[in-house]
Design an enzyme around this catalytic site. Structure first.
Site, PDB file in Angstrom:
ATOM      1  N   LYS A 285       0.843  -1.190   0.000  1.00  0.00           N
ATOM      2  CA  LYS A 285       0.000   0.000   0.000  1.00  0.00           C
ATOM      3  C   LYS A 285       0.887   1.253   0.000  1.00  0.00           C
ATOM      4  O   LYS A 285       1.871   1.326   0.730  1.00  0.00           O
ATOM      5  CB  LYS A 285      -0.897  -0.013   1.234  1.00  0.00           C
ATOM      6  CG  LYS A 285      -2.125   0.865   1.124  1.00  0.00           C
ATOM      7  CD  LYS A 285      -3.090   0.598   2.274  1.00  0.00           C
ATOM      8  CE  LYS A 285      -4.359   1.407   2.098  1.00  0.00           C
ATOM      9  NZ  LYS A 285      -5.316   1.183   3.199  1.00  0.00           N
ATOM     10  N   GLU A 372     -19.406  -6.437  10.459  1.00  0.00           N
ATOM     11  CA  GLU A 372     -20.382  -5.730  11.287  1.00  0.00           C
ATOM     12  C   GLU A 372     -21.412  -6.671  11.896  1.00  0.00           C
ATOM     13  O   GLU A 372     -21.855  -6.464  13.036  1.00  0.00           O
ATOM     14  CB  GLU A 372     -21.091  -4.655  10.456  1.00  0.00           C
ATOM     15  CG  GLU A 372     -20.195  -3.498  10.042  1.00  0.00           C
ATOM     16  CD  GLU A 372     -19.412  -3.751   8.771  1.00  0.00           C
ATOM     17  OE1 GLU A 372     -18.629  -2.862   8.367  1.00  0.00           O
ATOM     18  OE2 GLU A 372     -19.570  -4.854   8.179  1.00  0.00           O
ATOM     19  N   ARG A 400     -25.444  -2.981   7.417  1.00  0.00           N
ATOM     20  CA  ARG A 400     -25.056  -4.342   7.040  1.00  0.00           C
ATOM     21  C   ARG A 400     -25.398  -5.348   8.123  1.00  0.00           C
ATOM     22  O   ARG A 400     -25.370  -6.553   7.880  1.00  0.00           O
ATOM     23  CB  ARG A 400     -23.555  -4.373   6.751  1.00  0.00           C
ATOM     24  CG  ARG A 400     -23.129  -3.500   5.576  1.00  0.00           C
ATOM     25  CD  ARG A 400     -21.637  -3.205   5.590  1.00  0.00           C
ATOM     26  NE  ARG A 400     -20.838  -4.379   5.344  1.00  0.00           N
ATOM     27  CZ  ARG A 400     -20.301  -4.704   4.169  1.00  0.00           C
ATOM     28  NH1 ARG A 400     -20.501  -3.938   3.123  1.00  0.00           N
ATOM     29  NH2 ARG A 400     -19.580  -5.780   4.034  1.00  0.00           N
TER      30      ARG A 400
END
Length: 643
Positions: A285, A372, A400
């Site tokens: 990244k 979640e 969600r």
């Protein structure tokens, strides 16, 4: 001054068909120029930087090898899609990213035929790509479904649900696992650790070293056989067997920044007659930009910055604290004297303030990854065993886990505390991240208490109120950004459940505010008072249970009443209307108007502009009141006079 890099090769490419005209030997220079252009663009607009830099070579290779848009490319989450946007006809608009009227910071179907599927929430890519692949298979159309999913997104169960059904797609489905060992926060859970261990294991490295030594000594045909043997051994060592048990042909791991490796592998995958294939690509990244490589988490999402120094323009310091930090620091202090308090987040520790709690109480802070549903039911289990769990999740992400909120928390009346961040509109992140619906989806649930602070001091009191509420589920919703600058209380108070307050007394107009639109309601009251319309302003504090006594008093003693909330229809105002209807007040000629977010998905823009467009600023409130007065036959003369 805007930094514009020299990009002679990139300047020849508008769409992927142009890219495919380049020779393989030119792709390294092309990728370097693409990376420079991403850095330059994001330095002007702000946005997601590290993720996009990590997939520059991968983006180049995919569009070079596959026939996009016929091959349908789905980026998971989409925060890594800026290089993709530059390559797909949008370079001329790339410096409008995340601005009003500009490009979305995520993939968006209405923006380009190359954005096969809209995203912004995690772990949906494999399911969507599978849908494209099966549709093409059933209709005998060419084209594959290609999903690019990060290792952080693999912590969500939906990815495995999709892979469990992937065999139906045959060779039409390609999943590229972008293993950068860094999602938004350091990855958690078994899979990320397993991938990292496997890639660096002595068994894997030993096999590669042996293969390289053999390669220099044996005939090419024998070497090809050895290479296949190594590939099998590599799959055994790195977790390919896990994916193969789910029906995938595993290839990897591959250096995601080495185009000489990526291109031939993806060509083989493109031409393979194997069933669904998973390509394991290892990337870094922030690759190619030193500040982002050195601090990948801080450069995941950035403000405008100086390309040379990497210094971000975060505005003037010393202002009011951010709401999430007020919550996190308050909860940490309360936990000093209550060892039952714990905090749970789903891969967003800094975004929710749980990082502040974790610094003080690391044994009671839990980052469960992008999961979640698990977060909510985990919190329910903690609550059932006598703990005081706070489930800190963005409003848009809590959607969600709605089934778990209903079934595992509300029906069982368990005292899970929900700290709902990013309630209301969120500016540059746009519709996908707006917290528009939590009032509607929580206030319908029996047993729930739902609060919204008007400022950061109120958030302190509401956090304390959540701690002490052991009789059922309770939620506090608060916006993105900084508070109003009020002094924070040294000793938090426990608010009486379901009780609002009058903050300004008047006689003719009543504004019933919930949440941080209170400041705009007070500005509107100033304007109305100046027009001779004496105005009461109430901070209701609670969307559920409503302060029925206060609301009834306001509705029956004022000529016009207006409710104001930063949420969609179905929330606070709808419940006030229902209460008024049940009480027979509507039949008495009540003039009640509800102000809420419009019935649209609002695109990204400056937050103040968004709320103005929604009519939820002082001017919008005044306009609503005056229009209501004009329709009131008892005030025709006065309304005409003030028009």
């Amino acid at each position: 001054m805007t930094h514009r890099p020299d990009t002679p090769l990139l300047d020849t490419v508008d769409v992927p068909a142009d890219l495919r005209k380049l020779k393989p030997g030119q792709l390294r220079q092309f990728a370097d120029e693409l990376r420079d252009e991403v850095i330059s663009a994001v330095s002007v607009t702000g946005g997601h930087l590290g993720a996009g830099l990590g997939v520059v070579e991968l983006t180049t290779a995919i569009h070079y090898v596959f026939n996009t848009p016929e091959d349908r490319l789905v980026w998971d989450v989409g925060h890594q899609c800026y290089p993709h946007k530059i390559l797909t006809g949008r370079r001329d608009r790339i410096r409008t990213l995340r601005q009003g009227g500009g490009l979305s910071g995520f993939t968006k179907r209405s923006e380009s035929e190359y954005d096969a599927f809209g995203a912004a929430h995690s772990s949906t890519s494999i399911s969507a790509a599978l849908g494209f692949a099966v549709a093409n298979k059933l209709t005998d159309r060419p084209g594959k479904g290609i999903a690019v999913i990060g290792d952080g997104a693999m912590s969500a169960g939906m990815a495995y649900e999709a892979m469990n059904n992937a065999e139906q797609a045959g060779n039409r489905l390609v999943v590229i696992l972008n293993d950068n060992d860094m999602s938004i926060a350091p990855p958690v859970g078994g899979l990320s650790a397993y991938l990292a261990r496997a890639v660096s294991s002595s068994e894997y490295l030993g096999l590669r070293s042996l293969a390289k030594r053999l390669a220099s000594k044996i005939h090419r045909r024998v070497y090809n056989a050895a290479e296949k043997a190594e590939e099998f051994a590599r799959g055994m060592a790195t977790g390919g067997t896990l994916f193969e048990e789910l029906g995938f042909y595993y290839v990897g791991p591959i250096d995601g920044h080495n185009l000489d490796h990526l291109i031939p592998v993806l060509e083989n995958v493109r031409d393979s007659d194997q069933g669904p294939i998973l390509v394991h690509v290892v990337t870094k990244k922030g690759k190619g930009y030193a500040p982002a490589e050195a601090s990948a988490d801080k450069y995941h999402g950035v403000a405008k910055f100086d390309v040379v120094t990497g210094k971000q323009d975060k505005g003037k310091g010393g202002g009011p604290p951010a709401y999430q930090n007020v919550f996190g620091e308050t909860l940490a202090k309360l936990a000093d004297s209550d060892d039952r308090i714990c905090a749970i987040t789903a891969a967003m520790p800094s975004g929710t303030g749980v990082d502040k709690f974790n610094q003080a109480h690391p044994d009671r802070a839990f980052d469960v990854g992008i999961a979640e549903q698990h977060a909510v039911t985990f919190a329910a289990g903690l609550a059932a065993q006598g703990m005081r769990p706070f489930c800190a999740i963005y409003s848009t992400f809590l959607q969600r886990a709605y089934d778990q909120v209903v079934h595992d928390v509300a029906i069982q009346n368990l005292p899970v505390r929900f700290a709902i961040d990013r309630a209301g509109l969120v500016g540059a992140d746009g519709a996908t991240h707006a917290g528009s619906f939590d009032l509607a989806y929580l206030c319908t649930l029996p047993n729930f208490v739902v609060m919204a602070p008007s400022d950061e001091a109120e958030l302190v009191h509401m956090t304390k109120t959540c701690v002490e509420h052991d009789s059922g589920p309770i939620a506090v919703r608060y916006p993105r950004g900084n508070g109003t600058g009020v002094a924070l209380p040294e000793v938090p108070e426990v608010l009486e459940i379901g009780k609002g307050r009058i903050v300004r007394q008047g006689k003719k107009v009543a504004i019933l505010s919930l949440g941080t639109r209170l400041a705009e309601a007070l500005k509107a009251a100033d304007t109305l008072d100046a027009k001779g319309l004496s105005t009461t302003v109430a901070d209701l504090r609670f969307a559920k249970p409503l302060d029925e006594a206060l609301i009834r008093k306001l509705l029956t003693s004022h000529e016009v009443c207006v409710t104001v909330e930063e949420a969609a229809v179905g929330g606070f105002g709808a419940h006030v209307l229902t209460m008024a209807s049940d009480a027979g007040l509507i039949d008495a000629g009540l003039k009640l108007r509800t102000m809420r977010l419009p019935d649209i998905f609002q695109d990204q823009d400056n937050p103040d502009k968004q709320y103005a467009d929604a009519g939820l600023d002082a001017a919008g409130i005044v306009d609503t009141v005056l229009k209501a007065l004009r329709h009131n036959s008892t005030a025709v003369g006065e309304a005409g006079a003030i028009a």
